[in-house]
Design a protein around this motif. Structure first.
Motif, PDB file in Angstrom:
ATOM      1  N   SER A 501      79.816  78.291  34.766  1.00 21.22           N
ATOM      2  CA  SER A 501      81.164  78.707  34.580  1.00 21.22           C
ATOM      3  C   SER A 501      82.037  78.062  35.365  1.00 21.22           C
ATOM      4  O   SER A 501      83.483  78.035  35.302  1.00 21.22           O
ATOM      5  CB  SER A 501      81.128  80.082  35.020  1.00 21.22           C
ATOM      6  N   ASN A 502      81.815  77.474  36.633  1.00 22.76           N
ATOM      7  CA  ASN A 502      82.741  76.876  37.361  1.00 22.76           C
ATOM      8  C   ASN A 502      83.132  75.530  37.060  1.00 22.76           C
ATOM      9  O   ASN A 502      84.028  74.711  37.312  1.00 22.76           O
ATOM     10  CB  ASN A 502      82.239  76.905  38.892  1.00 22.76           C
ATOM     11  N   GLN A 503      82.437  74.953  35.876  1.00 23.17           N
ATOM     12  CA  GLN A 503      82.692  73.389  35.298  1.00 23.17           C
ATOM     13  C   GLN A 503      82.681  72.456  36.516  1.00 23.17           C
ATOM     14  O   GLN A 503      83.861  71.671  36.614  1.00 23.17           O
ATOM     15  CB  GLN A 503      83.978  73.660  34.606  1.00 23.17           C
ATOM     16  N   MET A 504      81.686  72.257  37.378  1.00 20.29           N
ATOM     17  CA  MET A 504      81.873  71.285  38.282  1.00 20.29           C
ATOM     18  C   MET A 504      81.744  69.703  37.552  1.00 20.29           C
ATOM     19  O   MET A 504      82.270  68.988  38.360  1.00 20.29           O
ATOM     20  CB  MET A 504      80.571  71.491  39.297  1.00 20.29           C
ATOM     21  N   LEU A 505      81.114  69.654  36.653  1.00 24.48           N
ATOM     22  CA  LEU A 505      80.917  68.690  35.661  1.00 24.48           C
ATOM     23  C   LEU A 505      81.779  69.021  34.429  1.00 24.48           C
ATOM     24  O   LEU A 505      81.290  70.057  33.814  1.00 24.48           O
ATOM     25  CB  LEU A 505      79.774  67.907  35.580  1.00 24.48           C
ATOM     26  N   MET A 506      82.565  68.277  33.812  1.00 27.18           N
ATOM     27  CA  MET A 506      82.956  68.277  32.588  1.00 27.18           C
ATOM     28  C   MET A 506      82.321  67.447  31.519  1.00 27.18           C
ATOM     29  O   MET A 506      82.078  66.503  31.719  1.00 27.18           O
ATOM     30  CB  MET A 506      84.502  68.553  32.720  1.00 27.18           C
ATOM     31  N   LYS A 507      82.612  67.738  30.241  1.00 26.84           N
ATOM     32  CA  LYS A 507      82.031  67.041  29.247  1.00 26.84           C
ATOM     33  C   LYS A 507      83.054  66.917  27.951  1.00 26.84           C
ATOM     34  O   LYS A 507      83.651  67.581  27.891  1.00 26.84           O
ATOM     35  CB  LYS A 507      80.647  67.021  28.666  1.00 26.84           C
ATOM     36  N   GLU A 508      83.008  65.691  27.301  1.00 31.47           N
ATOM     37  CA  GLU A 508      83.796  65.578  26.297  1.00 31.47           C
ATOM     38  C   GLU A 508      82.963  65.739  24.861  1.00 31.47           C
ATOM     39  O   GLU A 508      82.611  66.605  24.481  1.00 31.47           O
ATOM     40  CB  GLU A 508      84.667  64.319  25.985  1.00 31.47           C
ATOM     41  N   ALA A 509      82.347  64.435  24.689  1.00 33.40           N
ATOM     42  CA  ALA A 509      81.343  64.562  23.476  1.00 33.40           C
ATOM     43  C   ALA A 509      80.150  63.434  23.999  1.00 33.40           C
ATOM     44  O   ALA A 509      80.553  62.298  24.424  1.00 33.40           O
ATOM     45  CB  ALA A 509      81.921  64.158  22.290  1.00 33.40           C
ATOM     46  N   GLY A 510      78.849  63.807  23.388  1.00 31.61           N
ATOM     47  CA  GLY A 510      78.132  62.780  23.735  1.00 31.61           C
ATOM     48  C   GLY A 510      77.161  62.910  25.387  1.00 31.61           C
ATOM     49  O   GLY A 510      77.801  63.632  25.992  1.00 31.61           O
ATOM     50  N   CYS A 511      75.994  62.244  25.149  1.00 31.94           N
ATOM     51  CA  CYS A 511      75.323  62.616  26.539  1.00 31.94           C
ATOM     52  C   CYS A 511      75.774  61.460  27.686  1.00 31.94           C
ATOM     53  O   CYS A 511      75.418  62.110  28.868  1.00 31.94           O
ATOM     54  CB  CYS A 511      73.863  62.305  26.036  1.00 31.94           C
ATOM     55  N   GLN A 512      76.679  60.646  27.458  1.00 29.30           N
ATOM     56  CA  GLN A 512      77.113  59.757  28.628  1.00 29.30           C
ATOM     57  C   GLN A 512      78.511  60.354  28.958  1.00 29.30           C
ATOM     58  O   GLN A 512      79.383  59.278  29.554  1.00 29.30           O
ATOM     59  CB  GLN A 512      76.947  58.742  28.310  1.00 29.30           C
ATOM     60  N   SER A 513      79.141  61.437  28.718  1.00 30.13           N
ATOM     61  CA  SER A 513      80.571  61.810  28.831  1.00 30.13           C
ATOM     62  C   SER A 513      80.894  62.760  30.110  1.00 30.13           C
ATOM     63  O   SER A 513      82.112  63.099  29.912  1.00 30.13           O
ATOM     64  CB  SER A 513      81.220  62.440  27.261  1.00 30.13           C
ATOM     65  N   ALA A 514      79.934  63.111  30.869  1.00 30.51           N
ATOM     66  CA  ALA A 514      80.303  63.938  31.868  1.00 30.51           C
ATOM     67  C   ALA A 514      81.191  63.067  32.910  1.00 30.51           C
ATOM     68  O   ALA A 514      80.824  62.143  33.089  1.00 30.51           O
ATOM     69  CB  ALA A 514      78.619  64.406  32.609  1.00 30.51           C
ATOM     70  N   TYR A 515      82.008  64.107  33.376  1.00 37.27           N
ATOM     71  CA  TYR A 515      82.838  63.597  34.550  1.00 37.27           C
ATOM     72  C   TYR A 515      83.429  64.536  35.523  1.00 37.27           C
ATOM     73  O   TYR A 515      83.231  65.894  35.160  1.00 37.27           O
ATOM     74  CB  TYR A 515      84.169  62.855  33.991  1.00 37.27           C
ATOM     75  N   ILE A 516      83.775  64.026  36.778  1.00 40.74           N
ATOM     76  CA  ILE A 516      84.181  65.202  37.755  1.00 40.74           C
ATOM     77  C   ILE A 516      85.639  65.404  37.696  1.00 40.74           C
ATOM     78  O   ILE A 516      86.334  64.140  37.734  1.00 40.74           O
ATOM     79  CB  ILE A 516      83.821  64.589  39.105  1.00 40.74           C
ATOM     80  N   PRO A 517      86.198  66.486  37.361  1.00 41.29           N
ATOM     81  CA  PRO A 517      87.693  66.552  37.468  1.00 41.29           C
ATOM     82  C   PRO A 517      88.241  66.670  38.689  1.00 41.29           C
ATOM     83  O   PRO A 517      87.876  67.344  39.680  1.00 41.29           O
ATOM     84  CB  PRO A 517      87.835  67.873  36.602  1.00 41.29           C
ATOM     85  N   TYR A 518      89.486  65.571  38.718  1.00 43.62           N
ATOM     86  CA  TYR A 518      90.511  65.516  39.697  1.00 43.62           C
ATOM     87  C   TYR A 518      91.380  64.605  39.399  1.00 43.62           C
ATOM     88  O   TYR A 518      91.476  63.747  38.554  1.00 43.62           O
ATOM     89  CB  TYR A 518      89.773  65.112  41.058  1.00 43.62           C
ATOM     90  N   GLY A 519      92.882  64.891  40.211  1.00 43.08           N
ATOM     91  CA  GLY A 519      93.853  63.930  39.568  1.00 43.08           C
ATOM     92  C   GLY A 519      94.262  63.159  40.596  1.00 43.08           C
ATOM     93  O   GLY A 519      93.693  62.990  41.723  1.00 43.08           O
ATOM     94  N   GLN A 520      95.203  62.259  40.231  1.00 38.60           N
ATOM     95  CA  GLN A 520      95.663  61.003  41.017  1.00 38.60           C
ATOM     96  C   GLN A 520      96.480  61.381  42.160  1.00 38.60           C
ATOM     97  O   GLN A 520      96.409  60.945  43.161  1.00 38.60           O
ATOM     98  CB  GLN A 520      96.455  60.208  40.028  1.00 38.60           C
ATOM     99  N   GLU A 521      97.105  62.706  42.053  1.00 35.96           N
ATOM    100  CA  GLU A 521      97.950  63.084  43.246  1.00 35.96           C
ATOM    101  C   GLU A 521      97.280  63.235  44.646  1.00 35.96           C
ATOM    102  O   GLU A 521      97.561  62.710  45.657  1.00 35.96           O
ATOM    103  CB  GLU A 521      98.591  64.283  42.871  1.00 35.96           C
ATOM    104  N   TYR A 522      95.983  63.805  44.448  1.00 30.97           N
ATOM    105  CA  TYR A 522      95.281  64.321  45.665  1.00 30.97           C
ATOM    106  C   TYR A 522      94.418  62.886  46.107  1.00 30.97           C
ATOM    107  O   TYR A 522      94.147  63.015  47.027  1.00 30.97           O
ATOM    108  CB  TYR A 522      94.161  65.489  45.345  1.00 30.97           C
ATOM    109  N   VAL A 523      94.008  62.156  45.120  1.00 29.62           N
ATOM    110  CA  VAL A 523      93.457  60.811  45.317  1.00 29.62           C
ATOM    111  C   VAL A 523      94.412  59.826  46.324  1.00 29.62           C
ATOM    112  O   VAL A 523      93.877  59.620  47.390  1.00 29.62           O
ATOM    113  CB  VAL A 523      93.143  59.939  43.910  1.00 29.62           C
ATOM    114  N   THR A 524      95.734  59.983  45.948  1.00 25.13           N
ATOM    115  CA  THR A 524      96.447  59.284  47.060  1.00 25.13           C
ATOM    116  C   THR A 524      96.751  60.057  48.210  1.00 25.13           C
ATOM    117  O   THR A 524      96.689  59.254  49.423  1.00 25.13           O
ATOM    118  CB  THR A 524      97.916  59.240  46.446  1.00 25.13           C
ATOM    119  N   LEU A 525      96.620  61.503  48.409  1.00 28.19           N
ATOM    120  CA  LEU A 525      96.730  61.963  49.499  1.00 28.19           C
ATOM    121  C   LEU A 525      95.367  61.632  50.530  1.00 28.19           C
ATOM    122  O   LEU A 525      95.449  61.562  51.621  1.00 28.19           O
ATOM    123  CB  LEU A 525      96.766  63.596  49.242  1.00 28.19           C
TER     124      LEU A 525
END
Length: 582
Positions: A501-525
């Protein structure tokens, strides 16, 4: 602020004390004053000598931003002819009375600004008329050399990549580009390392150039404007300033397809290089005994043909270091970076601010369309291997920077070519794979790797970011820092990673599409805060392994109902938790 009203009011007030004329737009173009919103012709008394004072015409050229920016003042062409060439008055008549970028004037008194500019310009001219020291010309040599003295005059801009400011042991080489690189058409070099890198940069981009031998006459001093040179005047220049080389020069121009003369002069304590190119002289009918020698043609029917003067800007690591750090950096670094994704690419931006002489980049992947929203690079590089793309990006910024790349896996490099990393000062790892990170730390413990490691990764939604510093002599057991695949210092509770339910990994389509969600703003910080620690560790390496946890977007964790571990209790966003690991 009504800029137009201010200009109108100032002109009216100035016209009460000086005869003033508004220059129309057509005349502004003829005078070469494009870019100014208004130009006034102002007449004011000028002492051409201690005994003689008469009216002189000045052009007050106003930028749109006036009175927030100061106007430029030009002495009219007619009055420039009366004064002759003066220090601090360039070929166009622009008077350098003070440094407009560093002068402090009150924009609430626009009339006073104009009057100060006019008065200081007159004072500068009168001082130079009284003294007219050749040393003043030398101080302003560049401005006079690159000035345009008539419609036939031309100055070609180039790059000087001579390896030092000492007198060359042999004549430099001039490379003429088929197409300009930016505003530069030529390169002066002595086959040094920087020049080799730059020529490689051109060749990689199919930028063609031809190289010619030059004739170097050495140091020249005490030369004064005007600097418009004809073929005959250029020959006379050599006869006057390098008489011992006259014969050798005649032989050179008779054998060279494109005669290029280079000389040096000292300006502000720095040795700078200048020169000119003789264009081919058109032949004339009537020479019964065949084509005359070039030297004969330049002294006879080609004597009035103008040469193209050459002006160079230095592009060397020495000069770039001096212009950025204010001193020449001798302690340049060699840094390796493994993983060129969203964290690694932005980390590269920060590392590039250090005095890095060489980067070594490692990544096997290509840049995909879904990466560009949080990657340093954009759409232009989609489909290109990240290593190649970032190498191109860095070299476009600085063509003499050394950037080596590898698209092999980091494990293969360590196994087959560990010197790729051991020749560096530090190795940065931004791959987010615990097993490979552990292999690299084990390689360090086993003596295969011998340089400090910086391992970086982030948690979902940028709730936290982590840096593990492992010094070269460390005995750290990296695997003990993880339990069930999760870092023991995590900000998010381990139990949350098992909840769909907390979606720590998100997927689009396909078995190789998992990714960790975060944005560039906090990457810079994250990276801008930990850059402080990274810089310190590079300057002063520590003996013990250290952990740095940056507390990030904890409000996102709260909104999503994510439980936070006790590791971050009592800490807020942008705090850093430092722990000694051994």
């Amino acid at each position: 602020m009504d800029f137009q009203h201010i200009r109108k009011k100032v002109f009216g007030e100035l016209n009460k004390t000086n005869r003033c004329e508004i220059v129309d737009s057509n005349h502004i173009k003829k005078l070469g004053f494009n870019g100014f919103v208004a130009v006034w012709k102002v007449f004011s008394e000028l002492y051409f000598s201690q005994e003689e004072a008469s009216l002189a015409a000045f052009y007050i050229c106003l930028p749109f931003e006036f009175p927030l920016e100061v106007p430029s003042v030009y002495l009219s062409r007619e009055d420039c002819a009366r004064t002759g060439h003066l220090p601090h008055v360039n070929a166009k008549g622009n008077v350098c009375a003070f440094d407009s970028d560093n002068v402090t004037l009150n924009p609430d008194e626009p009339l006073e600004i104009v009057r100060i500019c006019l008065v200081e310009s007159k004072r500068t001219i009168e001082k130079e008329l009284r003294e007219c020291k050749s040393s003043s010309f030398q101080e302003e040599f560049i401005a006079y050399w690159e000035g345009i003295y008539n419609k036939r005059d031309k100055v070609v801009k180039g790059l000087s990549m001579l390896s030092g400011d000492l007198l060359p042991v042999r004549a430099p080489t001039l490379a003429i580009l088929h197409e300009p690189a930016g505003s530069f058409e030529i390169i002066l070099h002595d086959d040094g390392e920087d020049a080799t890198k730059f020529k490689h940069f051109l060749s990689e981009r199919n930028r063609r150039f031809h190289e010619f031998k030059t004739f170097y006459i050495g140091d020249v001093a005490g030369i004064t404007p005007p600097f418009y040179l004809t073929n005959l005047a250029a020959i006379q220049f050599i006869e006057q300033h390098a008489p011992a080389q006259t014969g050798a020069f005649e032989d050179y121009i008779n054998s060279s397809k494109k005669p290029v003369v280079i000389f040096s002069t000292v300006v502000g304590g720095n040795r700078l290089f200048f020169g000119w190119i003789h264009r081919s002289v058109k032949q004339r009918d009537g020479f019964r005994q065949g084509k005359p020698k070039t030297s004969v043609a330049m002294r006879s029917f080609g004597s009035t043909q103008g040469v193209h003067r050459l002006k160079f800007e230095s592009l060397t690591q020495k000069r770039l270091s001096l212009r950025t750090d204010g001193k020449i950096r001798l302690d340049t670094l060699s840094l390796a970076l493994v993983g060129l994704g969203s964290i690694g690419s932005h980390l590269l931006h920060f590392l590039a601010s250090l005095p890095v002489g060489e980067f070594r980049l490692v990544d096997t992947d290509v840049l995909k369309i879904e990466n560009i929203n949080r990657h340093l690079l954009g759409f232009e590089y989609v489909g290109v291997r990240k290593a190649h793309a970032l190498q191109d990006f860095l070299i476009r910024q600085d063509p003499i920077r050394s950037v080596r790349i590898s698209t092999d896996t980091v494990v293969k490099i360590v196994d087959k070519h560990p010197e790729y990393f051991n020749e560096c000062d530090a190795v940065f790892i931004a791959i987010g794979k615990t097993s490979i990170e552990g292999y690299l730390v084990d390689s360090l413990r086993g003596g295969v790797l011998r340089k400090p490691l910086f391992i970086l990764w982030v948690e979902p939604f940028m709730v936290a970011g982590h840096l593990i510093y492992v010094p070269a002599e460390s005995t750290l057991d990296y695997k003990k820092l993880f339990k069930d695949g999760l870092y023991v210092g995590n900000a998010i509770e381990a139990v949350e990673y098992g909840k769909e339910s907390n979606q720590m990994l998100m997927k689009e389509a396909g078995c190789q599409s998992a990714y960790i969600p975060y944005g560039q703003e906090y990457v810079t910080l994250f990276l801008s805060r930990l850059y402080i620690e990274i810089r310190q560790l590079i300057r002063q390496p520590q003996e013990k392994a250290l952990s740095y946890t940056w507390v990030g977007n904890i409000s996102e964790a709260t909104e999503r109902g994510l439980g936070l571990s006790t590791n971050v209790s009592g800490f807020g966003t942008n705090d850093v938790i430092t722990t000694t690991l051994e």
